[in-house]
Scaffold this motif. Sequence first.
Motif, PDB file in Angstrom:
ATOM      1  N   LEU A  73       4.487  -9.643  -8.041  1.00 55.85           N
ATOM      2  CA  LEU A  73       4.425  -8.401  -7.261  1.00 55.85           C
ATOM      3  C   LEU A  73       5.815  -7.800  -7.185  1.00 55.85           C
ATOM      4  O   LEU A  73       6.789  -8.479  -6.809  1.00 55.85           O
ATOM      5  CB  LEU A  73       3.894  -8.679  -5.850  1.00 55.85           C
ATOM      6  N   ILE A  74       5.904  -6.498  -7.539  1.00 50.12           N
ATOM      7  CA  ILE A  74       7.172  -5.778  -7.474  1.00 50.12           C
ATOM      8  C   ILE A  74       7.120  -4.859  -6.266  1.00 50.12           C
ATOM      9  O   ILE A  74       6.245  -3.995  -6.177  1.00 50.12           O
ATOM     10  CB  ILE A  74       7.416  -4.960  -8.755  1.00 50.12           C
ATOM     11  N   SER A  75       8.050  -5.057  -5.345  1.00 50.75           N
ATOM     12  CA  SER A  75       8.037  -4.256  -4.117  1.00 50.75           C
ATOM     13  C   SER A  75       8.922  -3.027  -4.288  1.00 50.75           C
ATOM     14  O   SER A  75       9.586  -2.835  -5.311  1.00 50.75           O
ATOM     15  CB  SER A  75       8.539  -5.086  -2.934  1.00 50.75           C
ATOM     16  N   GLU A  76       8.956  -2.190  -3.255  1.00 51.54           N
ATOM     17  CA  GLU A  76       9.764  -0.975  -3.310  1.00 51.54           C
ATOM     18  C   GLU A  76      11.256  -1.262  -3.223  1.00 51.54           C
ATOM     19  O   GLU A  76      12.077  -0.357  -3.350  1.00 51.54           O
ATOM     20  CB  GLU A  76       9.321  -0.005  -2.220  1.00 51.54           C
ATOM     21  N   LYS A  77      11.606  -2.540  -2.990  1.00 53.34           N
ATOM     22  CA  LYS A  77      13.015  -2.928  -3.040  1.00 53.34           C
ATOM     23  C   LYS A  77      13.432  -3.288  -4.463  1.00 53.34           C
ATOM     24  O   LYS A  77      14.577  -3.627  -4.714  1.00 53.34           O
ATOM     25  CB  LYS A  77      13.276  -4.101  -2.091  1.00 53.34           C
TER      26      LYS A  77
ATOM     27  N   ASN B  10      -7.936 -16.725   0.485  1.00 48.84           N
ATOM     28  CA  ASN B  10      -7.939 -15.762   1.591  1.00 48.84           C
ATOM     29  C   ASN B  10      -6.536 -15.242   1.937  1.00 48.84           C
ATOM     30  O   ASN B  10      -6.252 -14.920   3.078  1.00 48.84           O
ATOM     31  CB  ASN B  10      -8.559 -16.377   2.849  1.00 48.84           C
ATOM     32  N   SER B  11      -5.657 -15.184   0.947  1.00 51.91           N
ATOM     33  CA  SER B  11      -4.322 -14.652   1.234  1.00 51.91           C
ATOM     34  C   SER B  11      -4.375 -13.131   1.293  1.00 51.91           C
ATOM     35  O   SER B  11      -5.207 -12.494   0.636  1.00 51.91           O
ATOM     36  CB  SER B  11      -3.327 -15.096   0.164  1.00 51.91           C
ATOM     37  N   GLY B  12      -3.427 -12.558   2.095  1.00 54.03           N
ATOM     38  CA  GLY B  12      -3.400 -11.106   2.235  1.00 54.03           C
ATOM     39  C   GLY B  12      -3.220 -10.421   0.892  1.00 54.03           C
ATOM     40  O   GLY B  12      -4.018  -9.586   0.490  1.00 54.03           O
ATOM     41  N   THR B  13      -2.188 -10.798   0.166  1.00 54.05           N
ATOM     42  CA  THR B  13      -1.968 -10.302  -1.184  1.00 54.05           C
ATOM     43  C   THR B  13      -1.599 -11.488  -2.046  1.00 54.05           C
ATOM     44  O   THR B  13      -0.510 -12.057  -1.903  1.00 54.05           O
ATOM     45  CB  THR B  13      -0.844  -9.249  -1.231  1.00 54.05           C
ATOM     46  N   SER B  14      -2.482 -11.865  -2.920  1.00 48.64           N
ATOM     47  CA  SER B  14      -2.284 -13.073  -3.720  1.00 48.64           C
ATOM     48  C   SER B  14      -1.367 -12.761  -4.886  1.00 48.64           C
ATOM     49  O   SER B  14      -1.808 -12.248  -5.923  1.00 48.64           O
ATOM     50  CB  SER B  14      -3.625 -13.605  -4.220  1.00 48.64           C
ATOM     51  N   GLY B  15      -0.092 -13.052  -4.696  1.00 43.81           N
ATOM     52  CA  GLY B  15       0.852 -12.809  -5.761  1.00 43.81           C
ATOM     53  C   GLY B  15       2.220 -13.338  -5.409  1.00 43.81           C
ATOM     54  O   GLY B  15       2.491 -13.734  -4.268  1.00 43.81           O
ATOM     55  N   ILE B  16       3.101 -13.331  -6.404  1.00 41.30           N
ATOM     56  CA  ILE B  16       4.474 -13.794  -6.231  1.00 41.30           C
ATOM     57  C   ILE B  16       5.367 -12.566  -6.158  1.00 41.30           C
ATOM     58  O   ILE B  16       5.514 -11.832  -7.146  1.00 41.30           O
ATOM     59  CB  ILE B  16       4.899 -14.682  -7.412  1.00 41.30           C
ATOM     60  N   ILE B  17       5.938 -12.327  -4.968  1.00 41.31           N
ATOM     61  CA  ILE B  17       6.805 -11.157  -4.821  1.00 41.31           C
ATOM     62  C   ILE B  17       8.126 -11.414  -5.530  1.00 41.31           C
ATOM     63  O   ILE B  17       8.794 -12.422  -5.274  1.00 41.31           O
ATOM     64  CB  ILE B  17       7.065 -10.838  -3.342  1.00 41.31           C
ATOM     65  N   LEU B  18       8.487 -10.486  -6.422  1.00 41.43           N
ATOM     66  CA  LEU B  18       9.795 -10.524  -7.067  1.00 41.43           C
ATOM     67  C   LEU B  18      10.706  -9.526  -6.369  1.00 41.43           C
ATOM     68  O   LEU B  18      10.332  -8.352  -6.189  1.00 41.43           O
ATOM     69  CB  LEU B  18       9.679 -10.163  -8.545  1.00 41.43           C
ATOM     70  N   SER B  19      11.909  -9.958  -6.002  1.00 42.89           N
ATOM     71  CA  SER B  19      12.855  -9.047  -5.348  1.00 42.89           C
ATOM     72  C   SER B  19      14.270  -9.451  -5.719  1.00 42.89           C
ATOM     73  O   SER B  19      14.510 -10.497  -6.334  1.00 42.89           O
ATOM     74  CB  SER B  19      12.660  -9.077  -3.824  1.00 42.89           C
ATOM     75  N   GLY B  20      15.225  -8.627  -5.346  1.00 42.91           N
ATOM     76  CA  GLY B  20      16.612  -8.960  -5.624  1.00 42.91           C
ATOM     77  C   GLY B  20      16.954  -8.825  -7.094  1.00 42.91           C
ATOM     78  O   GLY B  20      16.292  -8.109  -7.861  1.00 42.91           O
TER      79      GLY B  20
END
Length: 931
Positions: free
Chosen positions: A205-209, A176-186
């Motif tokens: 997950l690749i964000s807009e950063k 039940n996670s909002g977005t099930s993934g590992i955000i990659l940043s930096g």
Amino acid sequence: MIYRHLFLGFLLVFLSIASGEETLGGELTGEIRLVPDYYPYRTISDVIVKKGARLIIDAGVEIKLHKNHSFIIEGVLQVKGTKQKPVTFTSYLDEKGDWSLRRSRKPSAGNWQAIRFNSRELSELENCEIKYAQYGIYSTEDSRPLLRNVTFTSCTFPIRVEGSSLPLISSIKCFNSGTSGIILSGHTSRNMTLLPFSITGLPYLISEKDFSVRGGDTLVVPGGTIFKAMGENADFEIIDKAYVDFQGTSQTPIVFTSIHDNSIGGTTGNGTPGPGDWGCIYIYNGRAYLEHCVIKFSQFGISSHQNSSPEINNCIISNNNYPLRINGSSFPVFGKNRFSSNVHDGIFLGGHTEYSDTMPSYEETGLPYFISEKDYSVSEGDTLYVQAGTIFKGVSEDADFEIAKGGAVHFAGTKKKPVVFTSINDNETGGITGNGLPTSNDWGSIYVYGGHAVLENCIVRHSSFGVYANQNSHPLIKNSRFTRCQFPLRVSGVSFPECRFNSFTQNDYNGVFLSGQTSGNAIIPALSKIQIPFLLTDKKYVISKGDTIRVSPGAVFKGLSLSSFFEISQHSLVLFEGTKADPIIFTSFHDNSIGGKTGNGRPEPGQWGNIHFYGGEAVFNFCEFRYADYGLYLYNNSGPEISNCLFQACIYPLVIDGSSYPLLSANRFRDNDNRGILLTGYTALSGTLQAYSTTQLPYILTNKGFTVQRGDSLFAEPGCIVKGKCSGSFFKIEHGATGLFAGEKEKPIVFTSVRDNTIGGKTGKSPSAADWETVMVDGGRGVFEYCQIKYASSGISIAKNGRVNIENCEFSYCDYPLQLHGNARPEFNGVTFTDNIHRGIYLSGRTSGDFTLPSFKETGLPFILPGPFWISRKDTLSVPAGSRFVETADSAGIFAEYTGYAFLKGTLESPVLFKQNGEKTFHAIWNNPDN
């Protein structure tokens, strides 16, 4: 109460409250152990495990975090749960037993922040449950916590990773996670290997950063890894000499897709995936090897920049706006790839080259190159080799393939594998790429801006200007075909291409668009050299000051509109050196009799402008001028030599504006609307009007007239003919100017009506008095010898004390043969007046000094007074004996102002005579100064 904790260090804030619950907050140093209690632990602030400290959490411990609180691990965290007694991190609102609190507020994702790791020391989380966090685990500063049997429940994001801080994942679960993934940043700070989906159970997950591999780092991406991008500006970046090895296989490909693509990697989005959902794999001065990758729903699948040359093998790139983008010289190495269902199935080409290179062909890419409105440029010093079979498609009318100054491109097509330039809407070549119908002007041009280009066996279609040569470039074009373009070629200045064995068909304008201004000496090639005519447009073509241009025999120029000009500037020189066999031709775009079929209409006079001289010099020999407004327009002291030329079907074959005196000889004139040289404007220096025997044309005056200005002298050769076109046509000699009209008895100088066909050729019909206005000596000096003046309103009009000698001249068919204004007193000798409407001298104005009228004995004509003639104050008017006056209105007469004086010198034998209009007899006055 009894504390069940072992203190080996110091806890800044560790409080007990009346209910028995224990609270956490502040900085922890040393070693601290949390053991299970009847009540959960609650945070009152961030909990910071300082560097060198260790926090141990035993099985069964429950920790509730308040809003925005985090565990920040700068030292070591050891979570030692068991399957039966896991350690729980949850929201302060997660109150299972407090029914009043549960009814009022419920826990939700993001109630608290994260367990944030900022340490390289090994932390471990085993049999742990993390609930309602913003980021369950947030890993930074190269930390690599070990996650074993960790469950994430109702978190916004279960894991966030900055740079190289990837957790060591043994086993994790998400519910039940909002977005099930590992955000990659930096960005990375060391070499690393990602974990595949089979281990993580989560996509990256690749964000807009963005996420960047940079600074020489190497990233290994194993087969089965899944990346999902979270916005249209989200990129996976490989920059600054970094290297990424995407090690997909046919069974376990690496997938890049949209956050909304729930067909793989679990449910992560609520929308429908589509092209442009995310940015691209962005390679900037980096390297990448892509094997068995799937790239979907991006703006540009792979974007290669700044000397990057990624290897792309066995990849599927589909449902993107563009599958690939190349900036500059960053050409990928292609294997067996598949491209399908992209909005534009082609390689977006932009930027400028950084070194010399060879462009992969269509056989290698399987895709055409797209040229956008941002253009693609080959830079100074770079050489680009374009292989046979390469296909380029322009996406808009502003899209150009540019070859900059000092750059070079060899488009090396073959007869079987031509290099093709066409429109994105042309689906006949390079696959289906557009939805519209291709038309001319769909894209810009191959723009050679000072560079060098060789086009061999090329096909150019649907462009504005197929090849546009500028800045002294001279492209070599051979065995190429230009079709369905607006203009197949455009030349600016002296950038003439070298053409060999090309074909030009079905273009809107089948010729070379000629524009701009020269920037040096040059030779304009003949039609046989370029194979199509030069086209003059409303942009005009200018020979610049100081340049010398030679036009080759056989050159053909066609004007497209009334605003089409070929301009020759001051102090320039143009040599139009045609031959009898190969004349130089200027004609209408609709004249298909020369230079191939260019227009669909009928050629007519006035379809294009003129060759406009603005003070330059020129020699015209064996040239033809057809269907122009003005064949040659001479202005600003131009004096071209014009010989053996043909002027045909122009409105005016020649215009002389001011002091532009051409040297004409052996020219021919056919079917021009006005058979004459239009004479207009103001002189700026002295000169000569040639005789009709030389010009073979009369000079024609319009209502703008022709004026000899102060200080200038104009000489008309014997036999010169001037014709007035309308009632306002005049020839003026201003104060301080001189007109010398020295005809001969056998070669008189003639001023007449344009309708007078008895002399100067057929120019009109049915002449009559007052067809044109006058020769006006307006204060200047005029000498008229053996002149004929016919059909004028006032043959010669003299004003402002103009000095005029009229000798052996004839005035006929004029309304008035002469007009005197004020103190004008011509000198007469051997003048005849025949068949004029008014057989008299028109007298008007007022004196401006003592003045004596010419005698009847000199003129043989009476003075006609249409109104009052005034003797100004202190002036004396002397009227010779025998003078005659005819008053044509009640107000007519001679009137003296106060102190003005009239001396009428009549005698008994030769009285001064007056009569009013309509009277049959004159009234005699003699020697009576009082009358």
